[in-house]
Design an enzyme around this catalytic site. Structure first.
Site, PDB file in Angstrom:
ATOM      1  N   GLY A  79      -3.991  -3.710   7.287  1.00 25.05           N
ATOM      2  CA  GLY A  79      -4.531  -3.410   8.614  1.00 25.05           C
ATOM      3  C   GLY A  79      -5.993  -3.019   8.558  1.00 25.05           C
ATOM      4  N   ASP A 184       0.578   6.260  -3.771  1.00 22.07           N
ATOM      5  CA  ASP A 184      -0.657   5.468  -3.798  1.00 22.07           C
ATOM      6  C   ASP A 184      -1.885   6.378  -3.881  1.00 22.07           C
ATOM      7  OD1 ASP A 184      -1.943   3.047  -3.933  1.00 22.07           O
ATOM      8  OD2 ASP A 184      -2.024   2.736  -1.771  1.00 22.07           O
TER       9      ASP A 184
END
Length: 331
Positions: A79, A184
């Site tokens: 995105g 992450d």
């Protein structure tokens, strides 16, 4: 009666079956490599978070119309992130627009995860304020950090690095106490503002999208900051501890800040096989001999090949390297 056939000659056997001299890559079991434990959803009767800029009682369309896009501040495979201004109070926010239209079950899972993220409230974790469903496109309203991400930042002064590490660990320990694994941690997901407050960003939703949209892929983007046992599920007897995995990623990131480069002997943009060999088949990187003994030990506590030997985020907050930070928590 069929005659007994003589055994094949050695020469024929060699031609019939050639030895495999290639180096096989480890089998990547997605179910083991990227578990996604979710805490119970927050109570629907709880009061809205005080930091929320837009009341959840306002319809998504009306709320979204009050946001004015200023400029794009980041983009990736999943995105794009924009800086937006909430017109009624002129306050800046970050709006993450997640690409694609998603099936109902995926959308429900994303909505549940975002509800969990909205309940997260810590000074060192980027605040998730709201979610909008605009023509089937999911948009998430986040806290805006005017200093951007820490990717490419070189921090050679240990005192400054100690303070940064303490803030990141404080946010990570909070997430882990609430049974939230980031998966992450890397410099591009660590944000800073003009007052040098460091916050953890981009957790939760991207992991769901990665698993649902591409079940054969255990990661979003590079594996450069992943722990060895997450990349190669043959390690650690096939067990993956997400909390220990986050600590490894933190250690790689902190060492990169200090060195001013990726700490392994390959490029972090390298191919999967090169990164896998460097991370899984080599000794963990170490801080240089020129660094203080406290910092070298801190890095080694994060970058242990054996996951149970890594310190937890809560333990690392009590490490001498972190305790020498001169900036008081919350200041």
């Amino acid at each position: 009666m069929n005659p007994i056939q003589p055994p094949p000659s050695p020469m024929k056997s060699r031609f019939r079956k050639r030895p495999d001299l290639s180096l096989p890559l480890p089998h990547r079991d997605v179910a083991l490599a990227v578990p996604l434990p979710l805490p119970p959803p927050p109570s629907t009767t709880s009061a809205p978070t005080s930091g929320s800029a837009i009341s959840p009682n306002v319809s998504a369309a009306k709320s979204l119309s009050e946001l004015e896009r200023v400029n794009r501040i980041g983009s990736g495979a999943g995105g794009t992130v924009y800086k937006v201004i909430h017109r009624p109070n002129s306050k800046p926010f970050a709006l993450k627009v997640i690409y694609g239209n998603h099936e109902d079950n995926v959308r429900r899972q994303i909505c549940r995860e975002i509800e969990i993220l909205r309940s997260v409230d810590h000074a060192n974790v980027v605040k998730c304020h709201d979610m909008f469903d605009h023509n089937g496109e999911i948009q998430v309203l986040l806290e805006f950090m005017d200093g951007g991400c820490l990717e490419g930042v070189h921090v050679s002064r240990e005192e400054e690095l100690s303070d940064m590490s303490r803030q990141i660990l404080s946010g990570l320990a909070y997430l882990h106490r609430h049974h939230i694994v980031h998966r992450d941690i890397k410099p591009s997901n660590l944000l800073i503002d003009s007052e040098k407050n460091v916050k953890i960003a981009d957790f939760g939703v991207s992991r769901i999208l990665a698993q649902t949209m591409d079940p054969c892929n255990s990661s979003v983007g590079t594996i450069a900051y992943m722990s060895p046992e997450r990349i190669n599920t043959d390690l650690n007897h096939g067990r993956y501890n997400g909390y220990a995995g986050d600590v490894w990623s933190l250690g790689v990131s902190i060492l990169e800040f200090y060195l001013g480069r990726f700490p392994f002997a390959v490029s972090r943009q390298g191919d999967w096989a090169s990164l896998m060999c460097a991370i899984c088949m080599s000794q963990p990187p170490e801080a240089p001999a020129t660094a203080s003994e406290e910092f070298r030990h801190f890095v080694s506590c994060c970058l242990q090949s054996d996951p149970p030997k890594r310190w937890s985020a809560q333990q690392l907050l009590q490490h001498p390297f972190i305790l020498k930070s001169t900036r008081a928590p919350g200041s």
